[in-house]
Motif scaffolding. Structure first.
Motif, short mmCIF file in Angstrom:
data_model
loop_
_atom_site.label_atom_id
_atom_site.label_comp_id
_atom_site.label_asym_id
_atom_site.label_seq_id
_atom_site.Cartn_x
_atom_site.Cartn_y
_atom_site.Cartn_z
N SER A 53 -29.77 18.32 -53.88
CA SER A 53 -30.02 16.97 -53.36
C SER A 53 -30.04 15.94 -54.48
O SER A 53 -29.56 14.81 -54.31
N HIS A 184 -31.60 16.61 -43.91
CA HIS A 184 -30.25 16.07 -43.92
C HIS A 184 -29.84 15.44 -42.59
O HIS A 184 -29.00 14.54 -42.58
N THR A 211 -33.22 23.40 -47.94
CA THR A 211 -33.25 21.95 -47.74
C THR A 211 -34.56 21.38 -48.27
O THR A 211 -35.57 22.07 -48.34
#
Length: 240
Positions: A53, A184, A211
């Protein structure tokens, strides 16, 4: 609200249809085998989530297959392992080999009979081509980060998808955004006023895996633990 209310399903692919966590762990094995400290699967995935990220935020126009080698190098640095750039690049090429979840192919074949199927993915076109072969379905729209020049959860990705689908006569209210990642996909889906369906692949695990933690959890309109559960619910609606 029912599943049959919608005309199009827009999918996140990796984590939802493709088992990216297993793909990542396998692809990182040449690196993690050299690490002296103990690493759990979730520690590997959480570290990967951070560097992925972060790199996407700093270089939003970089193709995913070129971004992953940077992630590999950052992980090697954090874990105190020497790696060559060729090893880093090999990891970037591994996306095409990441496996599909067992139910993805059959679920998509069924859903194709009832919806337009659209992809909004953070990968590049060549990487997705390999994954698409594993999914075995013709998607009606494929919108990659490479096409758009940014990565989800950026507004730009969802604006691009909505604008492109609107030209085809598919309005926001026709769309059910279907995804695993809260960070996301579901946070920006809420922001853009999209109905959303959470495919909670990690329902038996703690944390957010590959994530980032989204902070306050966004709302969702449907939740299923698998794609086969979604299909079963759709079939039940039609029987009613």
């Amino acid at each position: 609200m029912k599943l049959s209310d919608f005309k199009a399903l827009t999918f996140d692919v990796y984590g939802t249809l493709i088992d990216w966590e297993s793909g990542m762990v396998a692809g990182l094995k040449p690196l993690t085998d050299k690490v002296s400290q103990p690493l759990t699967r979730d520690k590997i995935l959480e570290a990967h989530a951070y560097y992925e990220s972060t790199t996407q935020r700093w270089t939003p126009a970089q193709k995913y297959s070129e971004l992953l080698p940077v992630v590999y190098r950052r992980l090697a640095e954090e874990w105190g392992v020497e790696v060559t750039w060729e090893e880093c690049q090999a990891y970037g090429f591994s996306v095409r080999q990441w496996p599909a979840f067992d139910d993805s192919r059959s679920a998509l074949a069924y859903l194709k009979q009832h919806y337009k199927l659209v992809v909004l993915t953070n990968t590049d076109n060549l990487s997705f081509q390999g994954s698409n072969a594993r999914l075995g379905v013709h998607f009606d729209g494929i919108y990659t980060a490479e096409d758009i020049g940014s990565y989800k959860p950026a507004d730009r990705n969802f604006d691009y998808m909505l604008e492109t689908l609107a030209r085809q006569g598919i309005q926001k209210g026709d769309i059910l955004h279907t995804a695993e990642s809260m960070f996301h996909d579901h946070v920006p889906a809420n922001k853009h006023g999209l109905a959303n369906c959470w495919i909670y692949r990690r329902h038996s695990k703690e944390g957010f895996g590959a994530t980032m933690n989204p902070g306050d959890l966004p709302s969702y309109d449907f939740r299923f633990n698998s794609m086969s559960d979604l299909v079963a619910t759709h079939k039940a609606e039609l029987e009613e």
